[in-house]
Write a protein that holds these residues in place. Structure first.
Motif, mmCIF file in Angstrom:
data_model
loop_
_atom_site.group_PDB
_atom_site.id
_atom_site.type_symbol
_atom_site.label_atom_id
_atom_site.label_comp_id
_atom_site.label_asym_id
_atom_site.label_seq_id
_atom_site.Cartn_x
_atom_site.Cartn_y
_atom_site.Cartn_z
ATOM 1 N N ASP A 110 0.823 -1.277 -0.120
ATOM 2 C CA ASP A 110 -0.146 -0.068 0.096
ATOM 3 C C ASP A 110 0.776 1.166 0.025
ATOM 4 N N LYS A 111 1.814 1.227 0.904
ATOM 5 C CA LYS A 111 2.769 2.387 0.757
ATOM 6 C C LYS A 111 3.644 2.677 -0.632
ATOM 7 N N LEU A 112 3.855 1.556 -1.140
ATOM 8 C CA LEU A 112 4.547 1.775 -2.432
ATOM 9 C C LEU A 112 3.607 2.300 -3.408
ATOM 10 N N SER A 113 2.224 1.644 -3.365
ATOM 11 C CA SER A 113 1.274 2.129 -4.314
ATOM 12 C C SER A 113 0.977 3.681 -4.032
ATOM 13 N N LYS A 114 0.847 4.196 -2.854
ATOM 14 C CA LYS A 114 0.840 5.448 -2.736
ATOM 15 C C LYS A 114 1.932 6.406 -3.022
ATOM 16 N N MET A 115 2.934 5.783 -3.328
ATOM 17 C CA MET A 115 4.251 6.573 -4.005
ATOM 18 C C MET A 115 4.134 6.469 -5.437
ATOM 19 N N GLY A 116 3.309 5.587 -6.065
ATOM 20 C CA GLY A 116 3.148 5.563 -7.429
ATOM 21 C C GLY A 116 3.924 4.187 -7.965
ATOM 22 N N VAL A 117 4.277 3.482 -7.064
ATOM 23 C CA VAL A 117 5.073 2.304 -7.454
ATOM 24 C C VAL A 117 3.915 1.198 -7.574
ATOM 25 N N ARG A 118 4.258 0.453 -8.750
ATOM 26 C CA ARG A 118 3.181 -0.870 -9.012
ATOM 27 C C ARG A 118 3.829 -2.211 -8.782
#
Length: 141
Positions: A133-141
């Motif tokens: 989730d934290k990676l996703s919020k940073m725009g990483v998929r």
């Protein structure tokens, strides 16, 4: 003038990408450390249980959980660029602190339980999804 703006914009984009990469590495390093400490805790508890009753199945559960934590910690540590030496050192430091906190006597394991049980249980159950989730919020998929 247009070329200068384009060059500045390109440099800013490169700098922003480097900052994003550093944030990802920091996040991975923190998650790695958290898992390594929990791995050390689970392995410590496993050994204490085995010392009391060598055939207690709970010792095996803690041992397997400890290995899961260590595997996660190593994998995310490598993403962060942490060396194998540093990964090992983090685990050794955590174990030494646990020995110190318990006066190297499993009868004092409640000290570690108070410090680690709740957070490690949450990390075990929700850690990967929280990390994702934290990676996703940073725009990483």
């Amino acid at each position: 003038m247009g070329r200068i703006f384009l060059v500045l914009f390109s440099l800013l984009s490169i700098d922003a990408a480097a900052q994003d990469m550093q944030r990802i590495k920091d996040l991975a390093n923190n998650f790695s450390h958290e898992n390594l400490v929990c791995g050390a805790y689970y392995l410590f508890v496993s050994q204490c249980i085995k010392n009391k009753s060598a055939t207690d199945p709970v010792a095996t559960q803690y041992f397997e959980g400890g290995n899961t934590f260590l595997k996660r910690g190593i994998e995310t540590g490598r993403i962060a660029g942490v060396s194998d030496k540093a990964l090992n050192a983090k685990v050794e430091i955590a174990i030494e602190e646990m020995k110190r906190d318990t006066d190297n006597d499993c009868v004092n394991i409640s000290v570690l339980y108070q410090q680690h049980a709740y957070s490690c249980k949450a990390t075990y159950e929700q850690g990967p999804s929280t990390f994702a989730d934290k990676l996703s919020k940073m725009g990483v998929r």
